[in-house]
Enzyme design. Structure first.
Site, PDB file in Angstrom:
ATOM      1  N   HIS A 212      -6.873  -6.030  -0.547  1.00 58.54           N
ATOM      2  CA  HIS A 212      -5.645  -5.297  -0.464  1.00 58.54           C
ATOM      3  C   HIS A 212      -4.689  -5.948   0.080  1.00 58.54           C
ATOM      4  CE1 HIS A 212      -3.790  -1.401  -0.434  1.00 58.54           C
ATOM      5  NE2 HIS A 212      -3.766  -1.503   0.938  1.00 58.54           N
TER       6      HIS A 212
ATOM      7  N   ASP B 144      -8.702  -4.034  -6.508  1.00 63.17           N
ATOM      8  CA  ASP B 144      -8.348  -3.709  -5.366  1.00 63.17           C
ATOM      9  C   ASP B 144      -8.819  -2.048  -5.245  1.00 63.17           C
ATOM     10  OD1 ASP B 144      -7.113  -2.410  -2.874  1.00 63.17           O
ATOM     11  OD2 ASP B 144      -5.030  -2.814  -3.656  1.00 63.17           O
TER      12      ASP B 144
ATOM     13  N   SER C 163       0.983  -1.292   0.055  1.00 68.06           N
ATOM     14  CA  SER C 163       0.085   0.004  -0.132  1.00 68.06           C
ATOM     15  C   SER C 163       0.878   1.353  -0.012  1.00 68.06           C
ATOM     16  CB  SER C 163      -0.950   0.095   1.226  1.00 68.06           C
ATOM     17  OG  SER C 163      -2.061   0.833   1.065  1.00 68.06           O
TER      18      SER C 163
END
Length: 538
Positions: free
Chosen positions: A484, A455, A232
């Protein structure tokens, strides 16, 4: 409409009505990393040399972290301001689990960052005990750390944790003018609180400094080159690191990639994320409808939405357990949009509430008092880094116009995202220009990007953009899936690519595809009825 098609439709619609920020950030010349600051570049070299000479004295971990003895911890000092490397230092707490394999298998340290900004990986080395990570843990010392500002690394705070966790709270889908004004005042107060807590140090919580800190950590670990995996937000400052220090990279994995284009950082990124969340929210509702014989919330996504709206109205009128109002309900369901592991639990909570049993919803969505301080700290670091990294619109009318337009087609998360980021409109510290991330052919060794096609937190377009910018990068896509963070999770195909790369350095030639992991199994209401499910809100 399937989610992928919906996402394409709403993106096209949004582009026609949503403007870019009023003051778009200009990128730096990526061919000259020193343009990120010549003084800071020299300061980083000095700090890294100092860390290499000092090393890290690993011993027991901080008692408050409650970690097992198998994990050892230490600290590494980094300059608060890399332009003043002899000035104030911050101690980053680092954790390590030594490699479990034989000496001839050892490949050095493997550093992990889970994103945020504001997340810690101090517990990460414990994953070496899981089947998906055991071969990697044989070859590497597994290393986690708390980035600058993240507890316990000189923690930043902007608000009383008890106030931050206050519940229940309202979160209207289409806020009134009065409500918007109240949130503007709260955003201003929050930004002021950050400035009071940090003082002049506030400006130094940035992605650039996170990348510099990573290079100092590399040196402190005794590594000439870095092996790193970021998830991320960790992919963004990992990409900044690769741009600034390409010759220091050994292997890098980017899991669920942020779009690093300078114009995306960070205002535009939030708008695009809200659009993608709407698609993934539909995926969840479609799955619930498919299992209507279990959940009884509706036989299509629209009917499930109406059931959700009914619960939302009910908790606005009378909070579940006195603690769960619309904001807490939304936060719990946002977890299901991030990770389909939550689908069955969240659907059960909604279904049980509709049947008159609020306990599962109360248990899953109530603020977790024990985590209040850490949650406030994580939000403070998130806000500081995002606000410092780039220019944001400072005119509320821009925010109102853009978010009203997006909320018209993607109402699930748009205003929640706006309120989370709104302190950046009133930020007291100077902003910087985002790094124009990128490397040319031959500058980097092979690097690996992992991405799920649907995602929502980091839309798939970000992985494609990162691959374009890091020349020679390989991309592994989990098709028709949307959780995710997919590395080391439930997809064996993705894990094979990750393991092969970390152990051998080999990547797919350019792109590879994996079939989606299996959809969650619904949980029988008969087995769940009346049982408590103590899962903290995410």
């Amino acid at each position: 409409m399937r989610a992928a098609a919906l996402y394409g439709t709403i993106v096209c619609m949004a582009l026609s009505v949503v403007s870019a920020p009023a003051t778009p950030a200009m990128g730096l010349d990526r061919t000259t990393p020193a343009s990120a600051g010549a003084a800071e570049a020299r300061g980083t070299q000095l700090a890294a040399a100092r860390a290499a000479a000092t090393g890290i004295a690993f011993g027991p971990c901080p008692e408050e972290e409650m970690l097992p003895d198998s994990l050892r911890c230490g600290t590494v000092a980094v300059p608060l301001d890399y332009a003043a490397p002899y000035g104030r230092q911050i101690e980053l707490v680092v954790s390590r689990a030594p490699a479990t394999g034989d000496a001839d298998e050892h490949q050095g340290s493997f550093v992990y960052n889970p994103g945020g900004p504001g997340a810690s990986s101090i517990t990460f080395p414990l994953v070496g005990e899981l089947p998906e990570w055991k071969k990697i843990a044989r070859a590497y010392d597994m290393v986690g750390y708390a980035p600058r500002g993240v507890t316990p690394s000189a923690p930043l705070s902007c608000q009383d944790p008890a106030e931050f966790a206050k519940a229940p709270a309202a979160l209207p889908v289409h806020p009134s003018t009065t409500y918007k004004q109240r949130r503007i005042e709260q955003a201003k107060a929050y930004a002021d609180g950050c400035a009071r807590d940090a003082g002049p140090a506030l400006r130094h919580y940035t992605s650039l400094n996170n990348a510099r800190d990573l290079d100092v950590l590399r040196a402190a670990l005794g590594e000439r080159k870095l092996t790193f995996m970021g998830a991320s937000y960790g992919t963004y400052f990992g990409a900044v690191y690769a741009t600034l220090f390409p010759s220091h990279v050994r292997r890098m994995v980017f899991d669920s990639a942020v779009d690093p284009a300078p114009g995306q950082i960070w205002y535009r990124s939030g708008l695009d994320q809200s659009l993608a969340f709407e698609s993934r929210w539909e995926d969840f509702r479609t799955w619930v409808a498919k299992h209507d014989s279990v959940y009884h919330l509706g036989t299509d996504a629209g009917a499930v939405q109406r059931s959700y709206d009914t619960v939302r109205t009910a908790v606005a009128r009378r909070p579940a357990g006195g603690k769960v109002g619309p904001a807490q309900l939304h936060s719990a369901l946002l977890g299901a949009v991030y990770y389909d592991d939550y689908w069955a639990m969240r659907a059960t909570a909604l279904s049980e509430y509709a049947r008159g049993n609020p306990i599962p919803l109360t248990d899953q969505a109530s603020p977790w008092a024990a985590a209040a301080r850490d949650n406030e700290n994580a939000n403070a670091v998130y806000t500081a880094v995002q606000c410092n990294d780039a220019a944001w619109p400072t005119d509320w009318r821009v925010w109102d116009r853009d978010h009203t337009a997006v909320a018209g087609i993607a109402p699930f998360e748009t205003w929640a995202n706006a309120w989370m980021n709104l302190p950046c409109a009133y930020w007291p510290a100077p902003r910087q220009e985002p790094v124009d991330v990128g490397t040319e052919w031959g500058e980097l060794p092979p690097v690996l990007i992992l991405a799920a096609e649907r995602d929502a937190a980091t839309p798939y377009e970000g992985a494609l953009e990162l691959q374009r910018r890091l020349r020679g990068a390989a991309l592994v896509t989990e098709r028709d899936a949307g959780s995710h963070g997919i590395g080391g999770s439930s997809n064996a195909c993705v894990n094979r690519h990750l393991e092969t790369y970390l152990l051998t350095g080999k990547t797919p030639v350019r792109r590879a595809e994996c079939a989606p992991h299996r959809e969650p199994n619904p949980v029988s209401l008969e087995r769940r009825a009346g049982q408590e499910m103590p899962v903290p809100v995410v």
